[in-house]
Write a protein that holds these residues in place. Structure first.
Motif, PDB file in Angstrom:
ATOM      1  N   MET A   1       0.841  -1.166   0.000  1.00 17.22           N
ATOM      2  CA  MET A   1       0.000   0.000   0.000  1.00 17.22           C
ATOM      3  C   MET A   1       0.895   1.240   0.000  1.00 17.22           C
ATOM      4  SD  MET A   1      -3.214   0.532   2.551  1.00 17.22           S
ATOM      5  CE  MET A   1      -4.041  -1.030   2.446  1.00 17.22           C
ATOM      6  N   ASP A   2       0.554   2.241  -0.778  1.00 10.56           N
ATOM      7  CA  ASP A   2       1.357   3.454  -0.804  1.00 10.56           C
ATOM      8  C   ASP A   2       0.892   4.438   0.258  1.00 10.56           C
ATOM      9  OD1 ASP A   2      -1.012   4.260  -1.927  1.00 10.56           O
ATOM     10  OD2 ASP A   2      -0.121   5.143  -3.711  1.00 10.56           O
ATOM     11  N   SER A   3       1.678   5.482   0.474  1.00 10.11           N
ATOM     12  CA  SER A   3       1.398   6.404   1.566  1.00 10.11           C
ATOM     13  C   SER A   3       0.109   7.194   1.358  1.00 10.11           C
ATOM     14  CB  SER A   3       2.575   7.355   1.768  1.00 10.11           C
ATOM     15  OG  SER A   3       2.768   8.138   0.612  1.00 10.11           O
ATOM     16  N   SER A   4      -0.236   7.510   0.107  1.00 11.40           N
ATOM     17  CA  SER A   4      -1.480   8.253  -0.124  1.00 11.40           C
ATOM     18  C   SER A   4      -2.692   7.386   0.206  1.00 11.40           C
ATOM     19  CB  SER A   4      -1.557   8.770  -1.562  1.00 11.40           C
ATOM     20  OG  SER A   4      -1.614   7.690  -2.472  1.00 11.40           O
ATOM     21  N   SER A   5      -2.591   6.104  -0.064  1.00 15.66           N
ATOM     22  CA  SER A   5      -3.674   5.182   0.269  1.00 15.66           C
ATOM     23  C   SER A   5      -3.792   5.021   1.785  1.00 15.66           C
ATOM     24  CB  SER A   5      -3.425   3.834  -0.397  1.00 15.66           C
ATOM     25  OG  SER A   5      -4.516   2.984  -0.224  1.00 15.66           O
ATOM     26  N   ASP A   6      -2.646   4.964   2.477  1.00  8.56           N
ATOM     27  CA  ASP A   6      -2.652   4.880   3.940  1.00  8.56           C
ATOM     28  C   ASP A   6      -3.302   6.121   4.546  1.00  8.56           C
ATOM     29  OD1 ASP A   6      -1.367   2.440   3.917  1.00  8.56           O
ATOM     30  OD2 ASP A   6       0.629   3.287   4.263  1.00  8.56           O
ATOM     31  N   LEU A   7      -2.949   7.281   4.016  1.00  9.90           N
ATOM     32  CA  LEU A   7      -3.502   8.529   4.513  1.00  9.90           C
ATOM     33  C   LEU A   7      -5.010   8.579   4.280  1.00  9.90           C
ATOM     34  CD1 LEU A   7      -3.126  11.329   5.731  1.00  9.90           C
ATOM     35  CD2 LEU A   7      -2.612  12.168   3.439  1.00  9.90           C
ATOM     36  N   GLU A   8      -5.434   8.127   3.111  1.00  8.24           N
ATOM     37  CA  GLU A   8      -6.868   8.113   2.793  1.00  8.24           C
ATOM     38  C   GLU A   8      -7.625   7.197   3.753  1.00  8.24           C
ATOM     39  OE1 GLU A   8      -9.487   6.461  -0.854  1.00  8.24           O
ATOM     40  OE2 GLU A   8      -7.900   7.868  -1.404  1.00  8.24           O
ATOM     41  N   ASN A   9      -7.071   6.020   4.039  1.00 12.95           N
ATOM     42  CA  ASN A   9      -7.707   5.082   4.973  1.00 12.95           C
ATOM     43  C   ASN A   9      -7.776   5.670   6.379  1.00 12.95           C
ATOM     44  OD1 ASN A   9      -8.252   3.082   3.121  1.00 12.95           O
ATOM     45  ND2 ASN A   9      -6.324   2.016   3.460  1.00 12.95           N
ATOM     46  N   GLU A  10      -6.712   6.373   6.791  1.00 14.55           N
ATOM     47  CA  GLU A  10      -6.708   6.977   8.113  1.00 14.55           C
ATOM     48  C   GLU A  10      -7.769   8.071   8.217  1.00 14.55           C
ATOM     49  OE1 GLU A  10      -3.679   9.312  11.121  1.00 14.55           O
ATOM     50  OE2 GLU A  10      -2.876   8.247   9.408  1.00 14.55           O
ATOM     51  N   ILE A  11      -7.905   8.874   7.180  1.00 13.92           N
ATOM     52  CA  ILE A  11      -8.916   9.932   7.166  1.00 13.92           C
ATOM     53  C   ILE A  11     -10.318   9.339   7.226  1.00 13.92           C
ATOM     54  CG2 ILE A  11      -9.935  11.749   5.741  1.00 13.92           C
ATOM     55  CD1 ILE A  11      -7.052  12.387   4.814  1.00 13.92           C
ATOM     56  N   ILE A  12     -10.538   8.278   6.496  1.00 13.77           N
ATOM     57  CA  ILE A  12     -11.847   7.608   6.504  1.00 13.77           C
ATOM     58  C   ILE A  12     -12.144   7.064   7.896  1.00 13.77           C
ATOM     59  CG2 ILE A  12     -13.109   5.597   5.651  1.00 13.77           C
ATOM     60  CD1 ILE A  12     -11.706   6.113   2.926  1.00 13.77           C
ATOM     61  N   ASN A  13     -11.149   6.409   8.517  1.00 17.91           N
ATOM     62  CA  ASN A  13     -11.342   5.845   9.851  1.00 17.91           C
ATOM     63  C   ASN A  13     -11.634   6.940  10.868  1.00 17.91           C
ATOM     64  OD1 ASN A  13     -11.011   3.214   9.024  1.00 17.91           O
ATOM     65  ND2 ASN A  13      -8.829   3.187   9.459  1.00 17.91           N
ATOM     66  N   LEU A  14     -10.913   8.062  10.791  1.00 19.21           N
ATOM     67  CA  LEU A  14     -11.156   9.168  11.709  1.00 19.21           C
ATOM     68  C   LEU A  14     -12.562   9.739  11.513  1.00 19.21           C
ATOM     69  CD1 LEU A  14      -7.714  11.006  11.631  1.00 19.21           C
ATOM     70  CD2 LEU A  14      -8.683   9.682  13.517  1.00 19.21           C
ATOM     71  N   GLY A  15     -12.986   9.807  10.275  1.00 20.07           N
ATOM     72  CA  GLY A  15     -14.333  10.293   9.992  1.00 20.07           C
ATOM     73  C   GLY A  15     -15.393   9.389  10.581  1.00 20.07           C
ATOM     74  N   LEU A  16     -15.185   8.087  10.500  1.00 20.66           N
ATOM     75  CA  LEU A  16     -16.140   7.137  11.068  1.00 20.66           C
ATOM     76  C   LEU A  16     -16.175   7.242  12.589  1.00 20.66           C
ATOM     77  CD1 LEU A  16     -15.438   4.013   8.834  1.00 20.66           C
ATOM     78  CD2 LEU A  16     -17.469   5.473   8.798  1.00 20.66           C
ATOM     79  N   VAL A  17     -15.016   7.396  13.205  1.00 22.51           N
ATOM     80  CA  VAL A  17     -14.965   7.540  14.658  1.00 22.51           C
ATOM     81  C   VAL A  17     -15.686   8.814  15.072  1.00 22.51           C
ATOM     82  CG1 VAL A  17     -13.426   7.954  16.619  1.00 22.51           C
ATOM     83  CG2 VAL A  17     -12.876   6.170  14.971  1.00 22.51           C
ATOM     84  N   ALA A  18     -15.442   9.911  14.366  1.00 19.45           N
ATOM     85  CA  ALA A  18     -16.101  11.173  14.690  1.00 19.45           C
ATOM     86  C   ALA A  18     -17.614  11.057  14.513  1.00 19.45           C
ATOM     87  CB  ALA A  18     -15.548  12.295  13.816  1.00 19.45           C
TER      88      ALA A  18
END
Length: 66
Positions: A1-18
């Protein structure tokens, strides 16, 4: 997985938590034990504070000797 994909997944996860937080639903993580009491947190904070005071004194002493 590349870093942009990792960042996108992290943003999605943070959005779900929020979103779960705003809706008042309990967010449960199977990787962590979230059943820590306030007293346990306070004790841990106090221990860390005492340790940080010791380290600050050590750094101050070291600066004087240098």
């Amino acid at each position: 997985m590349d870093s942009s994909s990792d960042l996108e997944n992290e943003i999605i996860n943070l959005g779900l938590v929020a979103k779960d937080y705003e809706s008042g639903e309990e967010v449960i993580s199977s990787n962590y034990d979230l059943s820590i009491s306030f007293d346990e947190l306070q004790d841990a904070f106090n221990d860390l504070h005492k340790e940080s005071i010791k380290l600050a004194k050590l750094v101050s002493y070291s600066k004087k000797t240098i």
